[in-house]
Design a protein around this motif. Structure first.
Motif, mmCIF file in Angstrom:
data_model
loop_
_atom_site.group_PDB
_atom_site.id
_atom_site.type_symbol
_atom_site.label_atom_id
_atom_site.label_comp_id
_atom_site.label_asym_id
_atom_site.label_seq_id
_atom_site.Cartn_x
_atom_site.Cartn_y
_atom_site.Cartn_z
ATOM 1 N N SER A 132 -1.000 -3.270 -4.610
ATOM 2 C CA SER A 132 -1.029 -1.816 -4.497
ATOM 3 C C SER A 132 -1.992 -1.440 -3.380
ATOM 4 O O SER A 132 -2.651 -2.300 -2.798
ATOM 5 N N ASP B 242 -1.877 6.242 1.158
ATOM 6 C CA ASP B 242 -3.150 5.607 1.451
ATOM 7 C C ASP B 242 -3.355 5.372 2.943
ATOM 8 O O ASP B 242 -4.468 5.174 3.399
ATOM 9 N N SER C 176 -5.770 3.142 -3.555
ATOM 10 C CA SER C 176 -5.852 3.718 -4.889
ATOM 11 C C SER C 176 -5.191 2.794 -5.891
ATOM 12 O O SER C 176 -4.048 2.352 -5.670
ATOM 13 N N PRO C 177 -5.858 2.486 -7.007
ATOM 14 C CA PRO C 177 -5.232 1.619 -8.010
ATOM 15 C C PRO C 177 -4.038 2.274 -8.691
ATOM 16 O O PRO C 177 -3.287 1.607 -9.390
ATOM 17 N N SER D 185 -2.727 -6.942 -0.626
ATOM 18 C CA SER D 185 -2.828 -6.189 -1.880
ATOM 19 C C SER D 185 -1.458 -5.819 -2.412
ATOM 20 O O SER D 185 -0.543 -5.491 -1.648
ATOM 21 N N ALA E 293 0.840 -1.191 0.000
ATOM 22 C CA ALA E 293 0.000 0.000 0.000
ATOM 23 C C ALA E 293 0.874 1.238 0.000
ATOM 24 O O ALA E 293 1.834 1.352 0.731
ATOM 25 N N SER F 63 -4.831 -7.154 -6.785
ATOM 26 C CA SER F 63 -4.087 -6.058 -7.407
ATOM 27 C C SER F 63 -4.047 -4.832 -6.519
ATOM 28 O O SER F 63 -2.997 -4.237 -6.299
ATOM 29 N N HIS F 64 -5.212 -4.387 -6.037
ATOM 30 C CA HIS F 64 -5.210 -3.270 -5.095
ATOM 31 C C HIS F 64 -6.197 -3.546 -3.973
ATOM 32 O O HIS F 64 -6.978 -4.492 -4.032
#
Length: 327
Positions: free
Chosen positions: A241, A152, A244-245, A239, A148, A222-223
């Motif tokens: 990411s 975030d 936020s993608p 995750s 992350a 993925s996120h």
């Protein structure tokens, strides 16, 4: 070094608008008033026919189901667009100003949060309260320098609709607000709300049953969009990411995810719609895991695995049952 920052897939026409919010506030308000004169305002009209503006697909879908076919429900985020990247133009701001009700989730779309400041608060419904946005990005399973993005951290996960129970609470809040604004049709709103919540309850039961016995409880995505879903059904989200993608994982974060996949025998890495799969592919390729797709249902396009929320959620369930080794 990590792979170069991925480019987004070409999407359907996005909301690529120059935000009216970057100009002085007085000019923006003046523009809205001028545009608003072209249409009927919300005051003094029949609340059963006043337009409703929603911020993005899950809120639009719930509002449509509860309001019924007689109400004009529109959405700010166009199909195929990434909701996080929405920009608000003068026409959008005018539409919000003329609406009888604007329904949004505070903290999810910065441009909407800013535009809401120019809307009469008596005609705004923020559903972030009933959505119970209590999950922090740090709760996605990582306990150190996670994938992350640091930006975030401290921001609650907004993806409530991927948990049918939270989504049902939001639906009830929308139904109650419509009934309060339009008491003449309160019974219809209540019936529509009950029907929608019943479908969500059925969906919740399907997920509980389908994910009850899985050989792999580690969910690598993925996120960080699936935290509420994972928490509801006994999975642990990791995750690549952040919330936020757009967040780009560091080399250390990619290594950490890869190590986790190898150590815990994770067999499936989940990429997403609307986001380039480059980092998910990198992890899968380096670990020998299989790629599958989970849809965060932030919008519906022709490439979605279904025509509405329920169809896509059931497609997600099938992907999870296979990818997590569920019986």
């Amino acid at each position: 070094m990590p792979p170069s920052r991925p480019r987004r897939r070409p999407l359907a026409p996005r909301v690529v608008l120059r935000s009216a919010l970057v100009v002085p506030a007085a000019l923006a308000v003046g523009t809205v008033l001028a545009l608003g004169a072209c249409g009927a305002g919300p005051s003094g009209g029949d609340p059963a026919h006043s337009p409703i503006v929603t911020s993005f697909y899950p809120i639009e879908f719930a509002t449509e189901q509860i309001a019924g076919p007689g109400r004009d429900v529109t959405v700010l985020t166009k199909p195929g667009a990434e909701p996080h990247d929405l920009e608000i133009g003068a026409q959008d701001l005018a539409r919000m100003t003329r609406a009888g009700l604007v329904v949004y989730a505070n903290g999810f779309q910065p441009a909407v949060d800013e535009a809401i400041q120019q809307i009469d608060e008596a005609r705004v419904l923020d559903i972030s309260g009933p959505a119970d946005l209590t999950l922090e990005p740090s709760e996605d399973g990582h306990d150190d320098e996670s994938a992350a993005d640091h930006a975030d951290h401290g921001t609650a996960d907004p993806h409530f609709w991927l948990d049918p129970v939270r989504y049902a609470a939001v639906a009830k809040a929308i139904g109650a607000r419509l009934a309060a604004d339009d008491p003449a049709h309160a019974a219809a709103y209540a019936a529509n709300t009950d029907a929608f919540v019943a479908r969500l309850t059925e969906l919740d039961t399907e997920f509980r049953t389908g994910l009850q016995q899985c050989t792999d409880r580690q969910l690598v995505t993925s996120h960080a969009a699936f935290g509420y879903l994972a928490a509801r059904y006994g999975l642990t989200q990791h995750s690549i990411s952040g919330i936020s993608p757009d967040a780009e994982p560091s080399a250390a974060a990619l290594k950490q995810i890869g190590d986790l996949v190898r150590r815990d025998g994770v067999t499936t890495i989940y990429q997403e719609t609307l986001v380039e799969p480059q980092f998910a592919e990198t992890v899968a390729r380096s670990t020998g895991a299989t790629l599958a797709t989970l849809d965060p249902i932030e919008g519906v396009t022709k490439s979605s695995a279904g025509s509405d929320y329920f169809e896509i959620m059931r497609s997600n369930l099938k992907a999870l049952e296979k990818g997590q080794g569920c019986r």
